[in-house]
Design an enzyme around this catalytic site. Structure first.
Site, short mmCIF file in Angstrom:
data_model
loop_
_atom_site.label_atom_id
_atom_site.label_comp_id
_atom_site.label_asym_id
_atom_site.label_seq_id
_atom_site.Cartn_x
_atom_site.Cartn_y
_atom_site.Cartn_z
N ARG A 255 -3.68 4.80 20.47
CA ARG A 255 -3.93 3.40 20.07
C ARG A 255 -2.66 2.80 19.50
O ARG A 255 -1.87 3.50 18.84
CB ARG A 255 -5.07 3.30 19.04
N PRO A 256 -2.45 1.50 19.77
CA PRO A 256 -1.27 0.87 19.17
C PRO A 256 -1.50 0.74 17.67
O PRO A 256 -2.59 0.36 17.25
CB PRO A 256 -1.22 -0.51 19.83
N ARG B 9 0.09 5.37 18.28
CA ARG B 9 -0.33 6.62 17.63
C ARG B 9 -1.16 7.44 18.60
O ARG B 9 -2.03 6.90 19.29
CB ARG B 9 -1.16 6.32 16.39
N ASP C 17 -2.69 6.45 -3.31
CA ASP C 17 -1.55 5.73 -2.73
C ASP C 17 -1.06 4.64 -3.67
O ASP C 17 -1.57 4.48 -4.79
CB ASP C 17 -1.87 5.21 -1.32
N GLY D 250 -1.50 -0.79 13.95
CA GLY D 250 -1.59 -2.15 13.44
C GLY D 250 -0.63 -2.39 12.30
O GLY D 250 -0.59 -3.48 11.73
N THR D 251 0.13 -1.39 11.92
CA THR D 251 1.05 -1.56 10.79
C THR D 251 2.49 -1.17 11.09
O THR D 251 3.37 -1.40 10.27
CB THR D 251 0.60 -0.72 9.57
N ASP E 3 -1.24 1.43 -3.98
CA ASP E 3 -2.10 0.38 -4.54
C ASP E 3 -3.47 0.93 -4.92
O ASP E 3 -4.40 0.16 -5.18
CB ASP E 3 -2.20 -0.84 -3.61
N SER F 117 0.80 -1.22 0.00
CA SER F 117 0.00 0.00 0.00
C SER F 117 0.84 1.28 0.00
O SER F 117 1.57 1.54 -0.94
CB SER F 117 -0.94 -0.06 1.20
C1 16G Z 1 -4.06 -0.01 6.88
C2 16G Z 1 -5.54 -0.01 6.63
C3 16G Z 1 -6.11 1.37 6.79
C4 16G Z 1 -5.76 1.92 8.13
C5 16G Z 1 -4.28 1.84 8.39
C6 16G Z 1 -4.01 2.17 9.84
C7 16G Z 1 -6.89 -1.23 5.05
C8 16G Z 1 -7.09 -1.62 3.63
N1 16G Z 1 -5.84 -0.47 5.29
O1 16G Z 1 -3.40 0.73 5.91
O2 16G Z 1 -7.50 1.28 6.64
O3 16G Z 1 -6.19 3.24 8.26
O4 16G Z 1 -3.82 0.53 8.14
O5 16G Z 1 -2.71 1.90 10.17
O6 16G Z 1 -7.61 -1.61 5.94
P1 16G Z 1 -2.26 1.90 11.66
O7 16G Z 1 -2.96 0.77 12.37
O8 16G Z 1 -0.80 1.75 11.58
O9 16G Z 1 -2.65 3.23 12.24
MG MG Z 2 -3.51 1.42 -0.01
#
Ligand code: 16G
Ligand code: MG
Length: 576
Positions: free
Chosen positions: A534-535, A543, A300, A537-538, A302, A69
Site C-alpha cells: 500500500r502507498p 509499504r 510516541d 500516507g505519511t 504525542d 507524532s
Molecule cells: C498515522 C496514523 C496512524 C497510521 C500511520 C500510518 C493517526 C492518528 N495516525 O501515523 O494511525 O498507522 O499514520 O502511516 O491516524 P503510513 O500511511 O505511512 O503507513
Molecule cells: Mg502519535
C-alpha cells in the site's frame, strides 16, 4: 466570517517556495499535514482558519494539535479534531489541502465560501449533544502542541489563523494529542474538559477497575513499569496522571525514562514507533541495564500510542503490540459481559450488545484468528489510520480498535453505557453479586479509557488494571497467542499514487497485473502466508507487509513482493 479580514491576516503567512520559484505543495496525509516543521507556517495558519470554519459549520468547538507524532524532531504537523472529538471528516480533507495550497486570495476565498455554505449541524452526523447545552462562543478552537522546537512558532500561526477566521481560541499549551481530542469531546458533551478533569477521570476509572476486579483491599500493582516517553510531551503528563492516581488512594509504580532533562532527542531510536518496527528496546534511557523480564512500555512523541515489551535472560526482546493490547482488552470486555449474564440484553428485542474488534491489514493473522475463533468475537478490517478504525468501532455497541502499531482504544456507545448504568443502579438485590461487580467494572473501564481517541497514558492504566485483575505478567499475556513471523519493508517508486487499493488495502487494483503477481508469490509460501502493498500516507514510499509460518518465509515473501512492486509500480534506486 469576514473573509477579507482573514485574507489580510494571511499576508503575514505566505506559502514557502521551491528552489525553482514555484509554490511548495502540502498534502493531507493519513492524519493531517506532516513535513519539515520550518515549512509549515502558512499551512498551519490556514488550517487554524479551517478549524474555525469547521466549528462554525457544525456549531460546536473543534480542535488543532501541532505535532508530527512519531516523526523526527525537525518535522512537525497538524492534526485537526472534529467537534465530537474524533478526526476531521475525510470529506473535508481535499478542501483542507486546497486551502493549504491555494496560490491566490481568490482561491482561498473560493474554498472558504464553499465550506461556509455547507449545512452540517453536528447533530446530523453524530449523536446529538445534551439538549439545551449552550455551545458557548462559536467558532471556538482548542489548540495544543507537542515539544518540537518549531512548535511555539507554529502554534502562534495556528492561533492567528483561527482568530483571523473569527474564532475564540482556548490555548492548551504543551499537551498530548489525546488531551486535545478529549477537550473537544468533553466540550461537545458539556463535561469538564480541562487536563486536570481528564486525568482525574482516568485515575478514578482506574481505581474503580482495581477495586471491582481485585480480591483484597489494596490491589495496586507492585511490579515497576518502565515507560520510555520518547523524549516527547507524554512524560510531564504521566507525572500529572500518577499524581491523580495517587489522590484516589491507589498507586501505579510507573518509572519514567527518556523525558526532559535526559540525553536523547525526540523519537530518535526511542519511542513506540522505533520499538515496534525494530522489535528492539529503545537505544537510550538505560533499558539495557534493567533487570531481565522487566515490564516496559514505549509511547510516541504525542502520546497517542503505546506498545509493551520485555527482554529476557537471553537478551531476546518480546513485543506486545497493539494487536496484543486489543486481544487483552477484548478478552477482558468479553469476560465481563459474560459475567453480566442476561442483564444487558435489550429489554425489548432481547438482543445482546453488539461487540466487535476493529483492525487493519497489518493485524497479525494470529491475532485475528484468536479473536474470531477463541473469543468468538466479530472482527472488522479497515484501511490504515485512526480516521477509519474509529468510526468502524463506533458502529458497534462496544468496539475495541487497535492498530498493530499501538494506536487504539475501546468505545462504548451511549446506548451501551446507559444500559450498563441503568442495570447497575437498579439492580435492587436481584442481580448476582458477581454480575453487579462486572457491570461496575465495565462502567469503570469507560472512564479509564479515552473515549475520543487512543491515549498511551490511559492505555497503560487499562492494561495494568486488566493484568492485575487476571494476576498476569507480560509472559502470561504474551501466551494468549503466538504472532506469525512478519516483515515490513519500504519500496521507493517514482509516483506511489499509481498504486490504488481495495478491500481495506489488502488488495491492489492498479497497476494492472500487480495483484496477480503478488498472489502468485504468496501462494508459494504456504497456508499461513499473506502479503500486501500500500502507498504510505505519511512518507513517499510504498509499504510492503508479509507474514508466513516461519521467519525465513516472512522475510523472503516480503522481498519477493517488494520486487513485484518495484517492477510494476516504477521502482527507483537499487532493486530490492
Ligand atoms: C498515522 C496514523 C496512524 C497510521 C500511520 C500510518 C493517526 C492518528 N495516525 O501515523 O494511525 O498507522 O499514520 O502511516 O491516524 P503510513 O500511511 O505511512 O503507513
Ligand atoms: Mg502519535
Amino acid at each position: 466570517m469576514d473573509i477579507a479580514v482573514f485574507l489580510t491576516a494571511a499576508k503575514a503567512y505566505p506559502p514557502p517556495q521551491n528552489p525553482d520559484g514555484t509554490q511548495m505543495r502540502f498534502s493531507y496525509g493519513t492524519a493531517g499535514f506532516r513535513t519539515v516543521g520550518t515549512t509549515l507556517n502558512s499551512t498551519v495558519f490556514r488550517s487554524g482558519a479551517l478549524a474555525a470554519v469547521r466549528s462554525r459549520v457544525t456549531g460546536r468547538a473543534c480542535g488543532i494539535v501541532i505535532t508530527a507524532s512519531h516523526n523526527p524532531e525537525f518535522d512537525n504537523g497538524i492534526k485537526l479534531v472534529d467537534c465530537t472529538g474524533g478526526m476531521l471528516p475525510t470529506s473535508w480533507e481535499a478542501d483542507a489541502e486546497s486551502l493549504a495550497n491555494a496560490e491566490s486570495d481568490d482561491e482561498m476565498k473560493r474554498v472558504l465560501e464553499k465550506l461556509l455554505a455547507l449545512d452540517e449541524p453536528a447533530e446530523s452526523l453524530h449523536p446529538p449533544p445534551p439538549p439545551g447545552l449552550d455551545a458557548g462562543n462559536i467558532p471556538y478552537v482548542f489548540l495544543a502542541r507537542d515539544t518540537r522546537p518549531t512548535g511555539p512558532e507554529l502554534a502562534k500561526a495556528a492561533l492567528a489563523g483561527a482568530k483571523a477566521a473569527g474564532a475564540t481560541v482556548d490555548d492548551l499549551g504543551l499537551n498530548t494529542t489525546p488531551q486535545g481530542h478529549f477537550a473537544v469531546y468533553a466540550s461537545y458533551r458539556g463535561a469538564p474538559n480541562t487536563e486536570e478533569a481528564y486525568y482525574k477521570r482516568l485515575a478514578q476509572g482506574y481505581a474503580s477497575l482495581l477495586k471491582e476486579d481485585g480480591d483484597h483491599d489494596d490491589s495496586s500493582p507492585v511490579e515497576p513499569i518502565f515507560v520510555d516517553c520518547a523524549n516527547g510531551v507524554g512524560a510531564g503528563k504521566f507525572t500529572k496522571l500518577i499524581n491523580a492516581v495517587e489522590e484516589t488512594g491507589v498507586s501505579i509504580p510507573i518509572k519514567l525514562h527518556n523525558h526532559e532533562g535526559t540525553p536523547g532527542t525526540l523519537n530518535n531510536q526511542v519511542g513506540a514507533d522505533y520499538v515496534q518496527k525494530e522489535q528492539k528496546p529503545p537505544k537510550f534511557g538505560g533499558f539495557d541495564a534493567l533487570p531481565s523480564n522487566a515490564k516496559c512500555v514505549s509511547i510516541d512523541g504525542d502520546a497517542d500510542r503505546l506498545v509493551y515489551f520485555y527482554t529476557d535472560e537471553n537478551k531476546k526482546t518480546t513485543l506486545l503490540d497493539g494487536d496484543k493490547i486489543a486481544a487483552l482488552v477484548a478478552t477482558h470486555v468479553s469476560g465481563l459481559l459474560k459475567r453480566c449474564g442476561e442483564s444487558l440484553l435489550d429489554p425489548v428485542t432481547k438482543k445482546p450488545l453488539d461487540v466487535g474488534v476493529v483492525q487493519t491489514a497489518y493485524a497479525n493473522g494470529a491475532s485475528t484468528k484468536y479473536i474470531e475463533q477463541v473469543l468468538k468475537m466479530k472482527t472488522k478490517c479497515t484501511p490504515t489510520g485512526v480516521k477509519w478504525l474509529h468510526p468502524a468501532a463506533e458502529a458497534f455497541d462496544v468496539g475495541v480498535y487497535f492498530e498493530a502499531n499501538g494506536h487504539g482504544t475501546a468505545l462504548f456507545s451511549e446506548t451501551a453505557i446507559d444500559r450498563i448504568r441503568t442495570v447497575a443502579e437498579n439492580s435492587d438485590g436481584s442481580l448476582p453479586a458477581d454480575a453487579l461487580r462486572a457491570l461496575k467494572s465495565l462502567l469503570a473501564l469507560t472512564e479509564a479509557i479515552n473515549p475520543a481517541v487512543g491515549d498511551a497514558l490511559s492505555g497503560v492504566l487499562v492494561v495494568e488494571a486488566i493484568l492485575q485483575a487476571k494476576r498476569w505478567g507480560l509472559r502470561d499475556w504474551n501466551t494468549m497467542y503466538s504472532d506469525l513471523p512478519s516483515k515490513q519493508v519500504k519500496v521507493k517508486v517514482q509516483d506511489r499514487s499509481v498504486i490504488t487499493t481495495t478491500d481495506a488495502e489488502r488488495r491492489c487494483m492498479t497497476p494492472s497485473g500487480m495483484q496477480q503477481a503478488i498472489d502468485a508469490k504468496v501462494s508459494e509460501f504456504g497456508n499461513d502466508a499473506r502479503a500486501f502493498a500500500r502507498p504510505s500516507g505519511t512518507e513517499d514510499v510504498v509499504r510492503v507487509y508479509a507474514e508466513a509460518a516461519t521467519r525465513e518465509g516472512a522475510d523472503s515473501l516480503a522481498k519477493e513482493v517488494s520486487k513485484v512492486v518495484y517492477t510494476f509500480a516504477g521502482g527507483t534506486g537499487d532493486a530490492p
